[in-house]
Design an enzyme around this catalytic site. Structure first.
Site, PDB file in Angstrom:
ATOM      1  N   GLY A  17     -26.922   9.438  35.031  1.00  0.00           N
ATOM      2  CA  GLY A  17     -26.940   9.765  36.453  1.00  0.00           C
ATOM      3  C   GLY A  17     -26.430   8.611  37.298  1.00  0.00           C
TER       4      GLY A  17
ATOM      5  N   ASN B 258     -36.701  11.297  44.425  1.00  0.00           N
ATOM      6  CA  ASN B 258     -37.346  11.075  43.138  1.00  0.00           C
ATOM      7  C   ASN B 258     -38.796  10.621  43.251  1.00  0.00           C
ATOM      8  OD1 ASN B 258     -35.433   9.003  44.091  1.00  0.00           O
ATOM      9  ND2 ASN B 258     -36.492   7.693  42.640  1.00  0.00           N
TER      10      ASN B 258
ATOM     11  N   GLN C  52     -32.624  14.579  40.578  1.00  0.00           N
ATOM     12  CA  GLN C  52     -34.004  15.093  40.473  1.00  0.00           C
ATOM     13  C   GLN C  52     -34.062  16.603  40.632  1.00  0.00           C
ATOM     14  OE1 GLN C  52     -36.919  13.807  39.570  1.00  0.00           O
ATOM     15  NE2 GLN C  52     -36.078  11.776  39.231  1.00  0.00           N
TER      16      GLN C  52
ATOM     17  N   SER D 197     -28.194  14.377  35.790  1.00  0.00           N
ATOM     18  CA  SER D 197     -28.516  13.536  34.632  1.00  0.00           C
ATOM     19  C   SER D 197     -29.322  14.356  33.633  1.00  0.00           C
ATOM     20  CB  SER D 197     -29.322  12.320  35.098  1.00  0.00           C
ATOM     21  OG  SER D 197     -29.749  11.578  33.983  1.00  0.00           O
TER      22      SER D 197
ATOM     23  N   HIS E 244     -31.260  13.754  31.039  1.00  0.00           N
ATOM     24  CA  HIS E 244     -32.622  13.456  30.556  1.00  0.00           C
ATOM     25  C   HIS E 244     -33.705  13.891  31.539  1.00  0.00           C
ATOM     26  CE1 HIS E 244     -33.881   9.668  32.738  1.00  0.00           C
ATOM     27  NE2 HIS E 244     -32.592   9.619  32.989  1.00  0.00           N
TER      28      HIS E 244
ATOM     29  N   CYS F 262     -37.868   2.981  38.281  1.00  0.00           N
ATOM     30  CA  CYS F 262     -37.198   1.697  38.479  1.00  0.00           C
ATOM     31  C   CYS F 262     -38.051   0.747  39.296  1.00  0.00           C
ATOM     32  CB  CYS F 262     -35.869   1.897  39.181  1.00  0.00           C
ATOM     33  SG  CYS F 262     -35.042   3.357  38.642  1.00  0.00           S
TER      34      CYS F 262
HETATM   35  N1  PLP Z   1     -30.636   9.419  41.147  1.00  0.00           N
HETATM   36  C1  PLP Z   1     -31.923   9.817  41.199  1.00  0.00           C
HETATM   37  C2  PLP Z   1     -32.414  10.575  42.386  1.00  0.00           C
HETATM   38  C3  PLP Z   1     -32.794   9.529  40.140  1.00  0.00           C
HETATM   39  O1  PLP Z   1     -34.059   9.916  40.200  1.00  0.00           O
HETATM   40  C4  PLP Z   1     -32.286   8.799  39.022  1.00  0.00           C
HETATM   41  C5  PLP Z   1     -33.185   8.415  37.905  1.00  0.00           C
HETATM   42  O2  PLP Z   1     -34.384   8.350  38.042  1.00  0.00           O
HETATM   43  C6  PLP Z   1     -30.933   8.432  39.017  1.00  0.00           C
HETATM   44  C7  PLP Z   1     -30.148   8.757  40.092  1.00  0.00           C
HETATM   45  C8  PLP Z   1     -30.342   7.696  37.842  1.00  0.00           C
HETATM   46  O3  PLP Z   1     -30.218   8.527  36.721  1.00  0.00           O
HETATM   47  P1  PLP Z   1     -30.093   7.894  35.252  1.00  0.00           P
HETATM   48  O4  PLP Z   1     -31.468   7.469  34.848  1.00  0.00           O
HETATM   49  O5  PLP Z   1     -29.572   9.005  34.373  1.00  0.00           O
HETATM   50  O6  PLP Z   1     -29.136   6.766  35.340  1.00  0.00           O
END
Ligand code: PLP
Length: 383
Positions: free
Chosen positions: A73, A153, A181, A201, A203, A326
């Site tokens: 993502g 998220n 999300q 994304s 996963h 994160c």
């Molecule tokens: N954007 C949002 C809103 C997300 O919640 C996340 C991951 O938590 C990402 C982007 C990044 O995705 P990835 O973990 O596949 O890099």
């Protein structure tokens, strides 16, 4: 410690669905060809990629040629934003996004600012919603991209992206939607959203980790961010992850097919969680009360350290989060909670519970039985 983990962190990641794994295994074993090779084994790989691209396109309502498979993502967000910004340098240098985007968007904008781009970070209301009128007002003759997430998220708020998309389309400004999300949790229709670029994304919807999708509307030119071969119609160099691509398409298809059965069940569990947890003194829901992801229940507790709640839940085998994966591990409140305008006595005590397919009423009961005492105990410890 209980035997089974009660997993309530599906916004961080989801387990791979065994049916997804089944479709991937041939491409990890016998069908190992490089999709660029012209012999039969290579052609099989390319056919599998083509089929996957068609499946994804059908689900999100676009043409197969508008789908690029990427590495996650974050890569999808980076490619959308940098790719569009660098391709539009002659037109302007202004980007618009919101204060509550994922770091994959925010840090990409900040990176571009170091090479001459300027970003407007739009505020959100107390529920985490962007006002579409603010988007309209922020657009200048230098604006080359608007990037707003479909759903947040941390707090689950669903943004008015279709309306923002209408504004951008009318003003001929490319519009990127980070739907990472939302993917798998609510239906995604790029035409209805007026999206020019959209990120997903795998996963997050029971697909493999390390797989992302970028939708690029026909006619949009983005500059590739990886130099090399001409895979993915020149948008993403590198030998294709055939198994990952096949798994991504299967996972998205299953998520879409099962949505009508899964959503009401998960929503009912979420609402029980919300109702029960809000009986805890000095607690509040974060995010929008109605326009929120069906699986997201997020809260703040006054005078509590969110990490202490997580550790106590973990001792009981309950996996939860304070916010985004994160920002877990950092003691500062997240940029999202700060943008909501929550005072520090509240924003330190955040808890995010995100449900998934395997959760049951018993999981909700376990949280509701344990959490009031945990909050009382850790509140006694002071901030
Ligand atoms: N954007 C949002 C809103 C997300 O919640 C996340 C991951 O938590 C990402 C982007 C990044 O995705 P990835 O973990 O596949 O890099």
């Amino acid at each position: 410690m209980s035997e089974r983990t009660i997993y309530l962190d599906h916004a961080a990641t989801t387990p791979l669905d065994p049916r997804v794994l089944d479709t991937m295994i041939p491409y990890l074993t016998t069908e190992y060809g490089n999709a660029s090779s012209i012999y039969t084994l290579g052609r099989h790989a390319m056919q599998a990629i083509d089929r996957s691209r068609e499946q994804v396109a059908e689900i999100i309502h676009c043409r197969p040629t508008e789908i690029a498979f990427v590495g996650c993502g974050s890569e999808s967000d980076n490619l959308a934003i940098k790719g569009m910004a660098y391709a539009s340098q002659k037109k302007g240098n202004h980007l618009i996004t919101s204060a509550i985007e994922h770091h994959a968007v925010l840090h990409t904008c900040q990176y571009l600012e170091r090479s001459g781009f300027k970003t407007t970070y739009l505020p959100v209301d107390e529920y985490g919603r962007v006002n579409p009128d603010d988007v309209a007002r922020a657009i200048t003759n230098q604006t080359v991209l608007v990037s707003i997430m479909y759903a947040n998220n941390e707090i689950g708020t669903i943004e008015p992206v279709a309306e923002i998309g209408r504004i951008c389309r009318a003003r001929k400004i490319p519009f990127h939607v980070d739907a990472v999300q939302a993917g798998g949790a609510i239906p995604i229709d790029v035409a209805e959203l007026n999206a020019d670029l959209l990120s997903l994304s795998a996963h997050k919807f029971y697909g493999p980790k390390g797989m992302g999708i970028l939708y690029v509307r026909q006619g949009m030119r983005i500059l590739p961010q990886l130099q090399g071969g001409s895979q993915e119609r020149g948008r993403r160099a590198g030998t294709e992850n055939v198994a990952g691509i096949v798994g991504t398409a299967t996972a998205l298809r299953l998520a879409r097919e099962e949505l009508p059965q899964v959503t009401p069940r998960i929503k009912a569990l979420r609402d029980r969680l919300i109702e029960g947890i809000l009986t805890i003194p000095r607690s509040r829901l974060t995010g929008h009360p109605e326009d929120r992801l069906p699986n997201n229940a997020s809260f703040c507790f006054e005078g509590v350290e969110g990490e202490s709640i997580l550790l106590n839940l973990d001792l009981l085998g309950i996996a939860a989060s304070t916010g985004s994966a994160c920002t877990s591990g950092s003691v500062d409140p997240s940029h999202v909670l700060i943008a909501l305008g929550l005072p520090p006595e509240w924003s330190h005590g955040s808890l995010r519970l995100t449900l998934g397919k395997s959760n049951t009423g018993a999981d909700v009961d376990a949280v509701l039985a344990a959490l009031p005492d945990i909050v009382e105990k850790v509140r006694g410890l002071g901030l």
